[in-house]
Design an enzyme around this catalytic site. Structure first.
Site, PDB file in Angstrom:
ATOM      1  N   ALA A  14       0.847  -1.200   0.000  1.00  0.00           N
ATOM      2  CA  ALA A  14       0.000   0.000   0.000  1.00  0.00           C
ATOM      3  C   ALA A  14       0.878   1.243   0.000  1.00  0.00           C
ATOM      4  O   ALA A  14       0.658   2.190   0.748  1.00  0.00           O
ATOM      5  CB  ALA A  14      -0.941  -0.017   1.203  1.00  0.00           C
ATOM      6  N   SER A  19      -1.723   2.273  -2.714  1.00  0.00           N
ATOM      7  CA  SER A  19      -2.822   2.986  -2.069  1.00  0.00           C
ATOM      8  C   SER A  19      -3.726   3.653  -3.113  1.00  0.00           C
ATOM      9  O   SER A  19      -4.949   3.720  -2.949  1.00  0.00           O
ATOM     10  CB  SER A  19      -2.280   4.018  -1.078  1.00  0.00           C
ATOM     11  OG  SER A  19      -1.376   4.882  -1.719  1.00  0.00           O
ATOM     12  N   ALA A  46      -2.432  -6.432   2.068  1.00  0.00           N
ATOM     13  CA  ALA A  46      -1.374  -6.916   2.960  1.00  0.00           C
ATOM     14  C   ALA A  46      -0.256  -5.883   3.046  1.00  0.00           C
ATOM     15  O   ALA A  46       0.233  -5.410   2.024  1.00  0.00           O
ATOM     16  CB  ALA A  46      -0.820  -8.243   2.444  1.00  0.00           C
ATOM     17  N   LYS A 206      14.009  -2.247 -17.076  1.00  0.00           N
ATOM     18  CA  LYS A 206      12.937  -2.030 -18.064  1.00  0.00           C
ATOM     19  C   LYS A 206      13.400  -2.450 -19.455  1.00  0.00           C
ATOM     20  O   LYS A 206      12.626  -3.017 -20.234  1.00  0.00           O
ATOM     21  CB  LYS A 206      12.517  -0.568 -18.037  1.00  0.00           C
ATOM     22  CG  LYS A 206      11.817  -0.187 -16.727  1.00  0.00           C
ATOM     23  CD  LYS A 206      11.715   1.319 -16.574  1.00  0.00           C
ATOM     24  CE  LYS A 206      10.982   1.696 -15.287  1.00  0.00           C
ATOM     25  NZ  LYS A 206      11.097   3.140 -14.999  1.00  0.00           N
TER      26      LYS A 206
END
Lengths: 444, 444
Positions: A14, A19, A46, A206
């Site tokens: 989160a 979030s 979690a 990436k």
């Protein structure tokens, strides 16, 4: 509201992205259900620390420290913890318990991608990771699916927002790297420890993911050549500008012909991250601030460019939510997941065998025969000169002193190893006072 | 070579795109099989005339005039005939015989999309159409999947290469539309009958498809407001340039708040195609030649841009081949197709209720009180002036003659209907000699 089948969504992590994902899932639940054809019930989040401060106002009862139990009961598991462990263990556990998984974890995919994709293949699950490269920019599906019938020749990507912000400020304001970096840290654009960004580690992860998708082959992170931007100073940026170039940290993924005896086709690939000069007329030159862009050249499609926000919590959350909706649609549709396409097995050539154009800037003694010596050394080293410009740096102030001249040499395409050996010989030649910079030129 | 399941691929149409698709399928068969996880066997190419000249060298034995028999035996049917009939009938037949279908037919999807998608839903087939909007640029999957968890606020697209080529030449060379069009026709960039392009019909079809995907709602082609570029002349381009603008034919798809009582959210959409002024600093302003670009603004992702070739046989073939590989992967994976997401049911507001900024250019009598009359008329019509510039066109050459001045008025956002009624009143006011142009300004 239509009566949809309910899918249980578990969120791991989160932080800035997690979030936002949770908040958007809760806020737009009904709308997302209509799009997915399934109700997306966020069953838990979690976290390591229940009391850590969060960026958005999420219901307390969703939080848990028991990730394993949360995962066991989920249809879709979203991993936004970052890092290798316990993210890897949790993802494998989710896959093995029958869930589809969504992750934005580029470090994990670049290092353990094969293990995770194989685990998903074993059970017919699907791994979604649109947020793992170039943030909110849809680049995974275009490479994985839209261009799956084409042959990508080359990708040049600005895939790290922090370094693009720094280089752009240096370019537009003539600022020094250290000053811009300090300011970027104060503004939250750069981490307190900026190593992952400025040394190119983030871009290399990436690049490995993009190259693997583009060339349908496995690209271990260890095969990606990586150089950061810490060697770039204001004078290099300024002299690039005068020559019509801008310096960008580029992830270059390239298909090479006739570079390998291993593949039947004779093809190989090169994947590399480094600061390079690029013409100001190139579309990538006008990618400013913390924006990202991926420039793709394909055999049939020609040149394509994808541009947008490369980072940011809410921007990255957009890509994660798109993956959640896709995962839900697939769950409803049934069938097994579509695995990664890596059967091309292309060899990866070391950077020493790659050919690019270079710009070499030298400070040399300003006396007769020096240019001839430099030119001869280059020619002996199989480096062909395209352009040369000599300017006076220091006039000799006494009759027997030697002045200093600056030589800016643009080369034709040269092999990296030849070039670097030649530059070493130049440095030791006795006529070169200082090798000011050696930069590759990309994007012809 | 791995022993893959064999999928039978039927191609309908062998024009500029179809012949390239067939050639690439044959040339890269083994590579595409590795990517798809299935052998893609081109079992036939249905054409109207077996003896018509083709752009690529394809085996004669593949051609047939019997489309129906070809369709019956296929796993994947690719429709590249164009036009409504018999393309529609063949596609429905393919879907009902259990095939997945790939099409680049924007006219058909914009007019009969709902029928085709519903037929696919009925039997669990999937319709792929990456090539139906913006040619080789991957835009369908990004909107359909990658942004499926976000809320698109606005799309501005340059989706017709021919008109962008014409407007770009007019802008860079000061040329007249008729001259550039004639040249474009000679070069094959424009059709002998250029109506579909220059009158915006082609762009309107693409706008309907993009809006439907972006807003998850059904957008009938008849609700798309459409204006072409035939009213644009060299003087408008020149005065746009002086004001820092460029004129582009834009497809604008916009989510509007508080514009409808019909939807619970109060939301509605507007879909429109017209030539508009756009700031030279906007990313779309630097889309030159026959290139396309789609600029997307989404709530979470922010601004994204997708850029590339919008047309061309081989470029469009790239998108079709990506769809074929995707269809094959889905066939192998099993499960039913994922239908279109159109449950948002957003009302579409008529263009009269849309608000945009405008630039109004008038020739007026150069005498006292005229500006006051014009300003008063605008104010009475609820059109608020943002900028105004007056220049002298013709000095009065005798004492009692009246000179002519040019007024260029930039407005704040005004409702289209208010604006057009106000311009009518200005034209009839007695002080306005001529309404030179009324152009919308997009891309703030």
């Amino acid at each position: 509201m239509t009566d949809y089948r309910r899918l249980r969504v578990a969120l791991l992590g989160a932080g800035a992205v997690g979030s936002q994902v949770a908040a958007l899932l809760l806020r737009h639940g009904a709308e997302l259900a209509d799009r997915a054809g399934a109700e997306l019930e966020l069953v838990g989040i979690a976290v390591r620390d229940l009391d850590a401060p969060r960026e958005t106002d999420l219901p307390r009862e969703l939080f848990t420290t028991d990730a394993e139990t949360l995962i066991m009961g989920a249809d879709i598991v979203i991993e936004l913890m970052g890092g290798i462990e316990p993210a890897r263990t949790y993802l494998l556990q989710a896959i093995n318990s029958g869930a589809d998984v969504v992750t934005a974890n580029k470090a994990l995919l670049a290092t353990h991608g094969t293990e995770i994709f194989e685990a998903a293949d074993q059970v017919g699950a699907q791994v979604y990771y649109e947020a793992a490269a170039a943030g909110a920019i849809p680049i995974i599906r275009p490479l994985r699916d839209s261009l799956a019938g084409d042959r990508v020749q080359r990708i040049m990507g600005i895939v790290n927002g922090t370094t693009n912000y720094i280089l752009d400020r240096m370019d537009t304001e003539g600022a020094d790297l250290a000053d811009v970096l300090a300011e970027a840290q104060a503004l939250g654009y750069a981490e307190a420890d900026p190593t992952a960004d400025v040394e190119g580690f983030d871009a290399a992860q990436k690049a490995a993911i993009l190259a693997s998708l583009a060339f349908h082959t496995t690209v271990p992170l260890s095969t990606v050549h990586r150089e950061g931007i810490t060697g770039i100073d204001a004078s290099m940026i300024e002299s690039a500008r005068r020559a019509g170039y801008v310096i960008k940290l580029l992830a270059v993924c390239e298909r090479l012909q006739g570079e390998s005896d291993a593949a039947a086709s004779g093809e190989a690939i090169s994947v590399r991250v480094y600061p390079a000069l690029i013409s100001r007329a190139h579309p990538l030159a006008s990618v400013h601030g913390a924006h990202n862009a991926v420039f793709v050249q394909a055999e049939a499609a020609g040149s394509l460019m994808f541009y947008g926000a490369g980072a940011g919590g809410v921007q990255t959350a957009s890509a994660v939510l798109g993956d959640i909706v896709s995962a839900a649609r697939r769950h409803i549709a049934g069938g097994v997941g579509v695995g990664e396409s890596t059967r091309a097995n292309l060899p990866i050539v070391p950077v020493g065998r790659v050919t690019t154009r270079y710009q070499i800037t030298l400070e040399v003694d300003d006396r007769p025969g020096v240019l001839a010596t430099v030119a001869g050394t280059l020619s002996d080293g199989r480096v062909s000169i395209a352009t040369v410009e000599q300017t006076i740096v220091d006039d000799a102030d006494t009759a027997d002193a030697v002045g200093v001249a600056r030589l800016v040499i643009g080369t034709h395409k040269a092999r990296e190893q030849d070039l670097s050996e030649t530059v070493d010989r130049l440095a030791a030649s006795g006529v070169v006072e200082r090798v000011v910079s050696v930069l590759r030129v990309e994007g012809d």
